[in-house]
Every structure is written in C-alpha cells, then in structure tokens.
Motif scaffolding. Sequence first.
Motif: not given
Length: 123
Positions: A75-100
């Motif tokens: 399905n050409r889909t990537m996931y990020l499962q985030m658990t036990n979140l804390n204040d430092d995890d706040t932010g804008m999350y960006y998906c990125a592709a085509e890198g090494v």
Amino acid sequence: QEDLVESGGGSVQVGGSLRLSCVASRRTYSSYCLGWFRQTPGNARVWVAAIDNDGTTHVADSVKGRFTISKDNANRTMYLQMTNLNDDDTGMYYCAAEGVFQDGGWVWGPNYWGQGTQVTVSS
C-alpha cells in the motif's frame, strides 16, 4: 497526486499513544530509505526514525523503546507507532522519502517531504 501525505497527528496526554501514517506516491516509494522527522518552532528538523528498503529500522536514541517505524509495501504506506509520549515529543512530524541512511545519519537526501502532521503532548 501528492508525493507524501501524512495523517494521524493530534493532541494526546503524556503517556498516551498515536500512530502516524504516510502514504507515498509511486515515484517516491522507491528503493531508498523512508523516514520520519520532527520539527519544533525555531528549530531544525531532526530525524526520529528511518526504515531501509529491506525493512531494517533505525530510531533515534530519544525515542528508542517507545517509537516503532514500519511500512506496508503493498500500500506504499509507512507508519510511526508512538507510545509513552512525553512533552519532548511535541512537534510537527514530517514523512520523508528517497534518502540514504547510514551510520546513524542521512548521507543523501531525503529528497521528498510531506506537509507534516502536528503532534501535541500535554500533561
């Protein structure tokens, strides 16, 4: 069709969980690495997790044991499962592709970016 589209962000309390998704177009879901980055106001984007073409995963020390990156090639889909979140995890999350990704860092690219999805963790 947009190249990368993220979803799944939102507001959650400390200790909560979220799962981010990123759907990629055919041209961006290539044989290179995919990844997730986080950015907070006034700061540069920092990588959070990466996944190689063969499925090998890498996560930053700050989220190790709490975040899991995975992908669904069919399905050409990537996931990020985030658990036990804390204040430092706040932010804008960006998906990125085509890198090494090698030796703990991005040595080339990523060349494609999504628009981002906001994650806010509050106590």
